[in-house]
Design an enzyme around this catalytic site. Structure first.
Site, PDB file in Angstrom:
ATOM      1  CG  ASP A   7      13.095  40.567  45.819  1.00 51.85           C
ATOM      2  OD1 ASP A   7      12.890  39.613  46.598  1.00 51.85           O
ATOM      3  OD2 ASP A   7      12.770  40.551  44.613  1.00 51.85           O
ATOM      4  CD  GLU A  69      10.560  38.801  49.219  1.00 47.80           C
ATOM      5  OE1 GLU A  69      10.421  37.690  48.678  1.00 47.80           O
ATOM      6  OE2 GLU A  69      10.305  39.888  48.652  1.00 47.80           O
ATOM      7  CG  ASP A 141      13.924  40.842  40.462  1.00 48.47           C
ATOM      8  OD1 ASP A 141      13.418  39.954  41.184  1.00 48.47           O
ATOM      9  OD2 ASP A 141      14.333  40.632  39.313  1.00 48.47           O
TER      10      ASP A 141
END
Length: 182
Positions: A7, A69, A141
């Site tokens: 991420d 992502e 996160d």
């Protein structure tokens, strides 16, 4: 298969590592790579920390593939550009380790994990905790990174099977007529 989920973020990049054995998922590790120790204006140093951190995580946990992502467009274009550079550093690190990289949007991940593309971070954390049988919810996160890895574990096999069944080819050229490609 060992999957590394990323991420990306300029201040905090989350990572999550899972083992996927068919439909069974096993938690390996998760955490964050933080760049707060570096001055906010020193972008190259921050990108270096992200690059080296992702390389270290991929090497330490011997990831076989990775999922990242996809950056969404913010209202502030400067923030989007900075986030894109952090994502680029993470992608470069993964490719430098010769990992196959798949990409998923936050909407796809939330839909796969929670069932709703507009889920809140707390809902993602709770579902990741439940899916991986963790004793506590991971940080936001790290939970997003684990969610990306879980999404790849579930969707990656299906997408690979579709790709083998009907390979897509890029166009080498196209003619444009009235704004349309032919």
């Amino acid at each position: 298969m060992r999957i590394l989920g990323i991420d990306p973020g300029l201040q905090t990049t989350g990572f999550g590592v899972i083992d996927a054995d068919g439909p069974r998922l096993h938690y390996v590790a998760s955490g964050t790579i933080k760049t707060a120790a570096v001055a906010r204006g020193d972008l190259p140093a921050r990108l270096k920390i992200i690059f080296e951190g992702v390389c270290e995580v991929a090497a330490r946990y011997e990831a076989q593939c990775a999922a990242v992502e996809i950056v969404f467009v913010n209202v502030n274009p400067q923030s989007t550009l900075l986030l894109g550079q952090a994502r680029g550093a993470a992608l470069a690190a993964l490719v430098s380790r010769s990992l196959e990289v798949s990409e998923y949007t936050a909407l796809q991940m939330k839909k796969a994990i929670v069932g709703s593309g507009h889920a809140h971070k707390s809902q993602v954390q709770a579902m990741v905790q439940r899916l991986l049988a963790l004793t506590a919810a991971p940080g936001s996160d790290a939970a997003d990174a684990l969610g990306i890895a879980i999404t790849h574990a579930h969707a990656g096999a299906s997408l690979a099977a579709l790709a083998k069944a009907s390979p897509l080819e890029r166009r080498q050229h196209a003619q444009y007529r009235r704004g349309r490609a032919y």
